[in-house]
Design an enzyme around this catalytic site. Structure first.
Site, short mmCIF file in Angstrom:
data_model
loop_
_atom_site.label_atom_id
_atom_site.label_comp_id
_atom_site.label_asym_id
_atom_site.label_seq_id
_atom_site.Cartn_x
_atom_site.Cartn_y
_atom_site.Cartn_z
N ASP A 97 -79.86 -41.42 -10.72
CA ASP A 97 -79.66 -40.95 -9.34
C ASP A 97 -78.53 -41.70 -8.65
O ASP A 97 -78.06 -42.76 -9.14
CB ASP A 97 -80.99 -41.15 -8.58
CG ASP A 97 -81.22 -40.15 -7.47
OD1 ASP A 97 -80.26 -39.49 -7.07
OD2 ASP A 97 -82.38 -40.04 -7.01
N ASP A 140 -82.36 -31.00 -4.09
CA ASP A 140 -83.71 -31.40 -3.66
C ASP A 140 -84.45 -30.24 -3.03
O ASP A 140 -85.64 -30.35 -2.72
CB ASP A 140 -83.63 -32.56 -2.66
CG ASP A 140 -83.41 -33.89 -3.37
OD1 ASP A 140 -83.64 -33.96 -4.59
OD2 ASP A 140 -83.01 -34.86 -2.71
C1 DGJ Z 1 -83.13 -38.12 -4.71
C2 DGJ Z 1 -83.45 -37.16 -5.82
O1 DGJ Z 1 -82.74 -35.99 -5.67
C3 DGJ Z 1 -84.94 -36.91 -5.84
O2 DGJ Z 1 -85.25 -35.98 -6.84
C4 DGJ Z 1 -85.66 -38.20 -6.06
O3 DGJ Z 1 -85.37 -38.72 -7.33
C5 DGJ Z 1 -85.28 -39.20 -4.98
N1 DGJ Z 1 -83.87 -39.35 -4.89
C6 DGJ Z 1 -85.90 -40.53 -5.24
O4 DGJ Z 1 -85.49 -41.48 -4.36
#
Ligand code: DGJ
Length: 725
Positions: A480, A550
């Site tokens: 991430d 997301d």
């Molecule tokens: C952002 C990501 O897009 C989510 O899927 C998740 O992993 C969060 N970060 C976790 O902090």
């Protein structure tokens, strides 16, 4: 031969499967662009660059015998700043005297089979040398000693050409590159629509179309990453063109940092597109003997609109960009803990997830954010990549063994380029974060960015990750990256090199990714950036899939996934079924199946009815995997084009099967849902696997198929599977 040089006319022709790109060497060894478009057999191309009748205000080239030759009007193959071409420059070099006039002339070339690797940068590659040919054209700015080599690779099996540029200092004094584009494209008209993918967190890569206007139009990022807001992709499509008709040119930069794609239409109503590293916040000092390599530009040509353009990108990226064990290996059906549990889990939660998810057909459990340091919220511990034993009692090994004992593989989350001010790493090395001495540091999501330009920083993170990944049975890593960069500075870059920061940052990230992914070739890596903030071909070179967004609402996802499909294949698009309420499991699955497919919910919270549906959908994932991941995408109805519905299909390359999906976006009064299919073989007969009715490909593509026999409501979906009868 995909690439030829006509000695007499001094013309290079670069042919890929169905396109020709041509360059001429003109008087005084200027390189002039002649043509880019559908394949043509001719050699008599010099006239294509002719643009006479320019005003006296345009400078002539000193000593040039042709009075009509002015850089101000010629379609220069790689335009330079300050020497008479006043349109977008591809290259600007500041000499030791502070002048930025740049002037490159042809000095030689080489043509060979295969494709070279780019130093420290991701790029497309050849599986075998006979898949592509490369042309290197050497040019020289004799005043600075800058030897500028233009690289062109033509692929034989797809209509794709790549370009990159290398600048070497063969002079005796240092110079600074102020701008270096990866490609400079000239088209002899401005009758194009520009398509770009714009967005924001939770609404990434929405297709946007506008007609080219006089002046400059651009998409760019200054955030340190390719960003949620603009993707490094643009298409130029005939203004009468569409999904299936007309010339479409797609341009995509294999780069994950600050980029710019500028398109200028000039006084001759011609178009120039320049794509590369964003020149804002960039310079690079090149000392004598040193060189600088630009990222790679990918150019795809289609004579049948954006649909064929996308299929070409998908084919190229699946065969010649994505690498390693997972390139063609079937991806596991995963369940991720984030939307179900956030930071609030322990070892028993994970084991419960695994037990239940196994029964639903899942194969891998991903433990998302919150397993390390003392992280229970997003305000601490990034950089402390050791397990929080208060949460995972018995340690990581134990929880992995328990998950494995349920018959599930185990995956883990990292955010390697970040550091929390509240972390052991920050307390030990406050100078390791991106900052400018004496200025306050702006936090985002309560975190700072690690200075990836530094080798000691990268070594530390590599060491910590290696320790966890080598000691535990981990099958998957989600990588991430959750903030943009400001106060861009490194303690290790002096005044002269300060503006190299952003590019050095991304080179450092690539180096770390290369080390980690090479050390663990069996692990499946998925990149992510607060959803889809770094969904670009640079990332796909290291990690075969990327979390798309997301936003897991199935209706809003339609726009995001449609936009993403402009140049990225289904196998790269991270897509999950979540607990979002706008549709049932069937529709959520149909949408997620247009990507990698998986779940992002707490399986223990599901109703028995939903669990039964999930089981069926998981079976469908296996059944349809090949046609989706190895077939070809035909977009049938774009979500932005129709108020009520959206539809697409995947067709096997040998045309023996097709999976068609229709999603109802809004309540509709229609009792009739006729859609014409695409991409089938008109001469083959196809069986509707629900009814056993048989139809010809010709009927399904020309007359169409009625996908409903009754009322449909928002959130409904129809998935039809046709196989050759
Ligand atoms: C952002 C990501 O897009 C989510 O899927 C998740 O992993 C969060 N970060 C976790 O902090």
């Amino acid at each position: 031969m995909p690439i030829t040089f006509n000695e007499e006319k001094r013309i290079f022709k670069i042919d890929s499967l169905d396109s020709t790109y041509a360059i001429g060497i003109f008087e005084q060894n200027f390189l002039v662009h002649l043509y880019y478009g559908k394949k043509i057999p001719d050699d008599n191309l010099l006239k294509l660059a002719y643009r006479g009748g320019f005003a006296s205000i345009s400078p002539n080239v000193a000593g040039c015998s042709d009075n009509e030759f002015s850089l101000d009007i010629q379609p220069m193959e790689y335009s330079c700043n300050g020497s008479g071409d006043f349109r977008l420059a591809a290259l600007s070099i500041k000499d030791s005297g502070g002048h930025t006039t740049t002037d490159i002339r042809y000095i030689g070339h080489r043509i060979y089979n295969g494709k070279p690797k780019l130093d420290g940068l991701p790029s497309t590659y050849c599986n075998t040398d006979d898949e592509a040919q490369t042309l290197e054209i050497d040019t020289l700015d004799s005043f600075t000693g800058a030897k500028v080599t233009l690289y062109y690779t033509a692929f034989k099996n797809v209509s794709a050409i790549t370009q990159s540029v290398k600048v070497e200092n063969t002079g005796s004094e240092a110079f600074e590159i102020e701008k270096i584009a990866s490609c400079c494209i000239n088209l002899p008209s401005m009758n194009y629509n520009m398509i770009n993918l714009s967005g924001v967190w939770s609404k990434e890569r929405t297709v946007e179309t506008r007609h080219l206007a006089h002046g400059i139009q651009s998409v760019a990022s200054k955030r340190g990453s390719s960003s949620h807001n603009h993707n490094p992709f643009v298409a130029l499509v005939d203004d009468c063109g569409s999904e299936d008709f007309g010339n479409a040119y797609g341009f995509n930069l294999v780069y994950s940092g600050n980029f710019a794609i500028d398109i200028e239409t000039d006084y001759f109503e011609c178009t120039r597109l320049v794509m590369g590293i964003n020149p804002i916040d960039f310079t690079w000092v090149v000392e004598p003997g040193e060189s600088f390599q630009s990222p790679e530009a990918v150019m795809v040509y289609s004579d049948c609109g954006t649909g064929k353009m996308s299929r070409t990108f998908h084919e190229l990226y699946s065969e010649n960009l994505i690498r390693g064990t997972w390139k063609k290996k079937k991806r596991p059906l995963l369940i991720n803990s984030w939307e179900g549990s956030g930071f609030d889990f322990d070892d028993n939660t994970l084991v419960r997830y695994a037990k239940q998810a196994k029964q639903l057909g899942c194969e891998l459990l991903v433990m998302d954010d919150g397993w390390f340091g003392y992280r229970n919220r997003d305000d601490s511990s990034l950089g402390d990549w050791y397990v929080n034993e208060n949460k995972l009692k018995g340690g990581l090994k134990s929880v992995i063994e328990r998950v494995n004992a349920e018959g599930m593989e185990f995956g883990i989350w990292y955010e390697p380029e970040m550091i929390s001010p509240d972390s052991d790493l920050y307390r030990a090395h406050p100078d390791w974060c991106v900052h400018i001495e004496g200025r306050p540091i702006s936090p985002a999501r309560q975190q700072y960015v690690l200075d990836m330009t530094r080798k000691d920083v990268r070594d530390n993170i590599f060491g910590q990750m290696y320790d966890v990944l080598s000691k535990n049975h981990i099958a998957y890593v989600k990588w991430d990256y959750n903030r943009a960069i400001c106060e861009a500075g490194s303690m290790q870059l002096d005044k002269a090199h300060g503006k190299e920061f952003f590019h050095r940052f991304i080179l450092g990230t690539y180096e770390l990714m290369d080390r980690i992914t090479s050390a663990f070739p069996e692990i499946l890596f998925e990149s992510c950036s607060g959803g889809g903030g770094r969904f670009d071909p640079g990332m796909l070179y290291y990690m075969p899939q990327a979390w798309c967004s997301d936003n897991t609402d199935p209706i809003e996802r339609l726009t995001i996934q449609f936009g993403t499909s402009m140049c990225y294949p289904a196998s790269a698009m991270g897509a999950h079924v979540s607990a979002s309420k706008r549709a049932g499991i069937k529709t959520k699955s149909a949408v997620a199946m247009a990507g990698t497919f998986g779940y992002e919910l707490d399986p223990n919270e599901m109703s028995e009815e939903d669990k039964a549906l999930v089981k069926t959908e998981s079976e469908k994932f296996h059944k349809y995997y090949n046609v989706i991941h190895y077939g070809e995408l035909y977009r049938l109805i774009a979500p932005t084009d129709d108020e009520f519905k959206c539809a697409w299909s995947y067709v096997a390359k040998n045309k023996t099967e097709a999976l068609v999906t229709v999603i109802i976006k809004n309540n509709t009064p229609h009792r009739f849902l006729h859609i014409r299919l695409k991409g089938l073989d008109p001469d083959k007969m196809y069986r509707d696997n629900d009814t056993d009715e048989i139809y010809s490909g010709a009927l399904l593509m020309n007359a169409g198929f009625n996908f409903t026999d009754g009322g449909l409501e928002m959130g409904d979906s129809i998935v039809k599977y046709f196989t050759q009868a």
